[in-house]
Design an enzyme around this catalytic site. Structure first.
Site, PDB file in Angstrom:
ATOM      1  N   ARG A 177      41.516  39.868  45.615  1.00  0.00           N
ATOM      2  CA  ARG A 177      41.086  39.542  44.238  1.00  0.00           C
ATOM      3  C   ARG A 177      41.746  38.266  43.727  1.00  0.00           C
ATOM      4  NH1 ARG A 177      38.480  42.449  46.280  1.00  0.00           N
ATOM      5  NH2 ARG A 177      38.092  44.638  45.847  1.00  0.00           N
ATOM      6  N   SER A 223      38.235  47.432  36.985  1.00  0.00           N
ATOM      7  CA  SER A 223      39.643  47.740  37.266  1.00  0.00           C
ATOM      8  C   SER A 223      40.539  46.714  36.579  1.00  0.00           C
ATOM      9  CB  SER A 223      39.904  47.703  38.776  1.00  0.00           C
ATOM     10  OG  SER A 223      39.206  48.750  39.385  1.00  0.00           O
ATOM     11  N   GLU A 293      44.472  42.566  37.309  1.00  0.00           N
ATOM     12  CA  GLU A 293      43.383  41.904  38.038  1.00  0.00           C
ATOM     13  C   GLU A 293      42.560  41.073  37.051  1.00  0.00           C
ATOM     14  OE1 GLU A 293      41.146  44.453  40.729  1.00  0.00           O
ATOM     15  OE2 GLU A 293      39.288  43.418  40.182  1.00  0.00           O
TER      16      GLU A 293
HETATM   17  C1  LIG Z   1      31.987  48.044  35.230  1.00  0.00           C
HETATM   18  C2  LIG Z   1      32.662  46.988  36.067  1.00  0.00           C
HETATM   19  C3  LIG Z   1      32.797  47.174  37.442  1.00  0.00           C
HETATM   20  C4  LIG Z   1      33.414  46.194  38.238  1.00  0.00           C
HETATM   21  N1  LIG Z   1      33.528  46.421  39.576  1.00  0.00           N
HETATM   22  C5  LIG Z   1      34.113  45.486  40.350  1.00  0.00           C
HETATM   23  C6  LIG Z   1      34.235  45.689  41.762  1.00  0.00           C
HETATM   24  O1  LIG Z   1      33.779  46.670  42.319  1.00  0.00           O
HETATM   25  N2  LIG Z   1      34.876  44.739  42.494  1.00  0.00           N
HETATM   26  C7  LIG Z   1      35.381  43.602  41.927  1.00  0.00           C
HETATM   27  O2  LIG Z   1      35.932  42.762  42.640  1.00  0.00           O
HETATM   28  N3  LIG Z   1      35.268  43.387  40.591  1.00  0.00           N
HETATM   29  C8  LIG Z   1      34.653  44.282  39.800  1.00  0.00           C
HETATM   30  N4  LIG Z   1      34.544  44.068  38.448  1.00  0.00           N
HETATM   31  C9  LIG Z   1      35.132  42.850  37.852  1.00  0.00           C
HETATM   32  C10 LIG Z   1      34.175  41.653  37.781  1.00  0.00           C
HETATM   33  O3  LIG Z   1      32.823  42.077  37.704  1.00  0.00           O
HETATM   34  C11 LIG Z   1      34.348  40.704  38.979  1.00  0.00           C
HETATM   35  O4  LIG Z   1      35.653  40.171  39.020  1.00  0.00           O
HETATM   36  C12 LIG Z   1      33.345  39.548  38.936  1.00  0.00           C
HETATM   37  O5  LIG Z   1      33.401  38.848  40.153  1.00  0.00           O
HETATM   38  C13 LIG Z   1      33.572  38.569  37.788  1.00  0.00           C
HETATM   39  O6  LIG Z   1      32.428  37.735  37.696  1.00  0.00           O
HETATM   40  P1  LIG Z   1      32.036  37.035  36.335  1.00  0.00           P
HETATM   41  O7  LIG Z   1      30.862  36.169  36.614  1.00  0.00           O
HETATM   42  O8  LIG Z   1      31.857  38.029  35.258  1.00  0.00           O
HETATM   43  O9  LIG Z   1      33.321  36.136  36.082  1.00  0.00           O
HETATM   44  P2  LIG Z   1      34.143  35.969  34.732  1.00  0.00           P
HETATM   45  O10 LIG Z   1      34.705  37.282  34.310  1.00  0.00           O
HETATM   46  O11 LIG Z   1      33.334  35.220  33.752  1.00  0.00           O
HETATM   47  O12 LIG Z   1      35.342  35.046  35.256  1.00  0.00           O
HETATM   48  C14 LIG Z   1      36.284  35.578  36.178  1.00  0.00           C
HETATM   49  C15 LIG Z   1      37.071  34.403  36.789  1.00  0.00           C
HETATM   50  O13 LIG Z   1      36.174  33.604  37.561  1.00  0.00           O
HETATM   51  C16 LIG Z   1      36.195  32.249  37.130  1.00  0.00           C
HETATM   52  N5  LIG Z   1      34.838  31.711  37.284  1.00  0.00           N
HETATM   53  C17 LIG Z   1      33.661  32.308  36.895  1.00  0.00           C
HETATM   54  N6  LIG Z   1      32.612  31.537  37.224  1.00  0.00           N
HETATM   55  C18 LIG Z   1      33.124  30.425  37.817  1.00  0.00           C
HETATM   56  C19 LIG Z   1      32.545  29.236  38.368  1.00  0.00           C
HETATM   57  N7  LIG Z   1      31.216  29.032  38.405  1.00  0.00           N
HETATM   58  N8  LIG Z   1      33.360  28.303  38.877  1.00  0.00           N
HETATM   59  C20 LIG Z   1      34.711  28.477  38.866  1.00  0.00           C
HETATM   60  N9  LIG Z   1      35.318  29.582  38.366  1.00  0.00           N
HETATM   61  C21 LIG Z   1      34.537  30.534  37.844  1.00  0.00           C
HETATM   62  C22 LIG Z   1      36.652  32.292  35.683  1.00  0.00           C
HETATM   63  O14 LIG Z   1      37.248  31.076  35.305  1.00  0.00           O
HETATM   64  C23 LIG Z   1      37.636  33.467  35.730  1.00  0.00           C
HETATM   65  O15 LIG Z   1      38.907  33.022  36.167  1.00  0.00           O
HETATM   66  C24 LIG Z   1      33.920  45.012  37.638  1.00  0.00           C
HETATM   67  C25 LIG Z   1      33.760  44.823  36.258  1.00  0.00           C
HETATM   68  C26 LIG Z   1      33.129  45.785  35.481  1.00  0.00           C
HETATM   69  C27 LIG Z   1      32.945  45.538  34.003  1.00  0.00           C
END
Ligand SMILES: Cc1cc2nc3c(=O)[nH]c(=O)nc-3n(C[C@H](O)[C@H](O)[C@H](O)COP(=O)(O)OP(=O)(O)OC[C@H]3O[C@@H](n4cnc5c(N)ncnc54)[C@H](O)[C@@H]3O)c2cc1C
Length: 305
Positions: A177, A223, A293
């Site tokens: 992560r 998480s 995380e």
């Molecule tokens: C119900 C639920 C279940 C989840 N289950 C999982 C799971 O099973 N496994 C898991 O790993 N995570 C899980 N997550 C967490 C989350 O969905 C992941 O970490 C996901 O990858 C974040 O993506 P996001 O587009 O929402 O990023 P954001 O939350 O918007 O950003 C997260 C990070 O990524 C960076 N970022 C985003 N887009 C870019 C880009 N284009 N370029 C550079 N940096 C960028 C941001 O700066 C930030 O540091 C879960 C979340 C929820 C709410």
């Protein structure tokens, strides 16, 4: 300058074609539904619009790239900088033999579905991760034994000067992560190299497993803590008797102890205080310091209990 004072339009940005807002509440763009205003919030119309925006921006202003905000806790004071969210213009997904090129704004679930229909994988684990490919790259998101960078061949990025780079996988060091690599760049797209996989219906069963185990009816960020080596954060939190612990409208989920849910109207400060309380109580109970995380951004950190 305070975030509130920064609502004055910046003339240099007049030419951008995407959606530009000043003082946009980040609570509209995070899964927890909390977070104060971003000084500038921009959804680019396309790549060249994003490049123009970055070139026109004051180089001293921090830029924060976001996807769907599903792993973000934005503090109530907001973000003293520009927030760029990749939207629909970055959702292309194409296939050539075993290669899949996915835009950074593509939802992970859409990637899982496309790969499943092509009989390519492993990509089923992306189903139900409620973020974008860009967020999954930045977090090395994973589930059920799979992780994003397992199949990445190369990525396309954009730097602060508006220059596009095609970077091979070897320029990054993905961990659990987390990701080390070229900083201050926005992911635009990723090329995955997959294998043929049989259609097993696993995608549907993984989604059902999530519904069974996770409190998906309330806003959360999944998480909150990483699993420490050799154990599960959720088990340690449950063992410390913290399920149901509350700070205002924020609560340690009674269904999955590593989730903090927003019962409605929670503040980022309440969520952060709850994170710190859980950390302190688990440390006292079993000597392990849980590491968040979720990415906590903006404002000033809450004081530890
Ligand atoms: C119900 C639920 C279940 C989840 N289950 C999982 C799971 O099973 N496994 C898991 O790993 N995570 C899980 N997550 C967490 C989350 O969905 C992941 O970490 C996901 O990858 C974040 O993506 P996001 O587009 O929402 O990023 P954001 O939350 O918007 O950003 C997260 C990070 O990524 C960076 N970022 C985003 N887009 C870019 C880009 N284009 N370029 C550079 N940096 C960028 C941001 O700066 C930030 O540091 C879960 C979340 C929820 C709410």
């Amino acid at each position: 300058m305070s975030v509130a004072a920064a609502r004055e339009p910046d003339m240099k940005l007049d030419a951008v074609r995407g959606r530009l807002a000043y003082g946009e509440p980040m609570s509209r763009h995070t899964h927890w539904r909390v977070g104060g205003p971003a000084r500038l919030f921009f959804v680019p119309a396309d790549r060249s619009d994003l490049a123009d925006f970055l070139r026109a921006l004051d180089p001293a202003l921090p830029v924060y790239f976001v996807g769907m905000g599903s792993n973000l806790l934005v503090r109530d004071a907001g973000i003293e900088g520009a927030v760029v969210a990749l939207g629909r213009a970055f959702r292309e997904v194409t296939r050539s033999e075993f290669s899949v090129e996915a835009g950074a704004g593509l939802p992970c679930t859409a990637l899982a579905k496309a790969c499943s229909s092509w009989g390519l994988g492993p990509a089923d684990f992306f189903a139900g991760i409620p973020g974008t490919v860009g967020g999954a790259l930045a977090m090395n998101a994973g589930a059920f034994g799979g992780a994003t960078w397992d199949s990445v061949h190369s990525v396309e990025t954009l730097d602060r000067g508006g220059v596009v780079h095609r970077r091979p996988r070897g320029q990054y060091r993905p961990g659990y992560r987390q990701l080390d690599g070229p900083a201050d760049e926005c992911f635009l797209a990723a090329r995955f190299e997959f294998e043929t996989t049989p259609q097993t219906g696993r995608l549907r069963s993984l989604m059902a497993e999530r519904r069974r185990r996770q409190p998906l009816n309330l806003p959360s960020c999944g998480s909150v803590f990483r699993n420490p080596p050799g154990s599960f954060a959720g088990e340690l939190i449950e063992k410390a008797g913290l399920k149901g612990l509350r700070e205002g409208a924020a609560e340690v989920s009674t269904k999955h102890a590593n989730f903090i849910v927003n019962h409605g109207g929670a503040t980022a400060a309440e969520i952060e205080r709850l994170i710190l309380k859980v950390q302190a109580r688990v440390r006292a109970d079993c000597g392990v310091t849980l590491q968040p995380e979720v990415r906590i951004v903006g404002g000033v950190p809450e004081a530890a209990p």
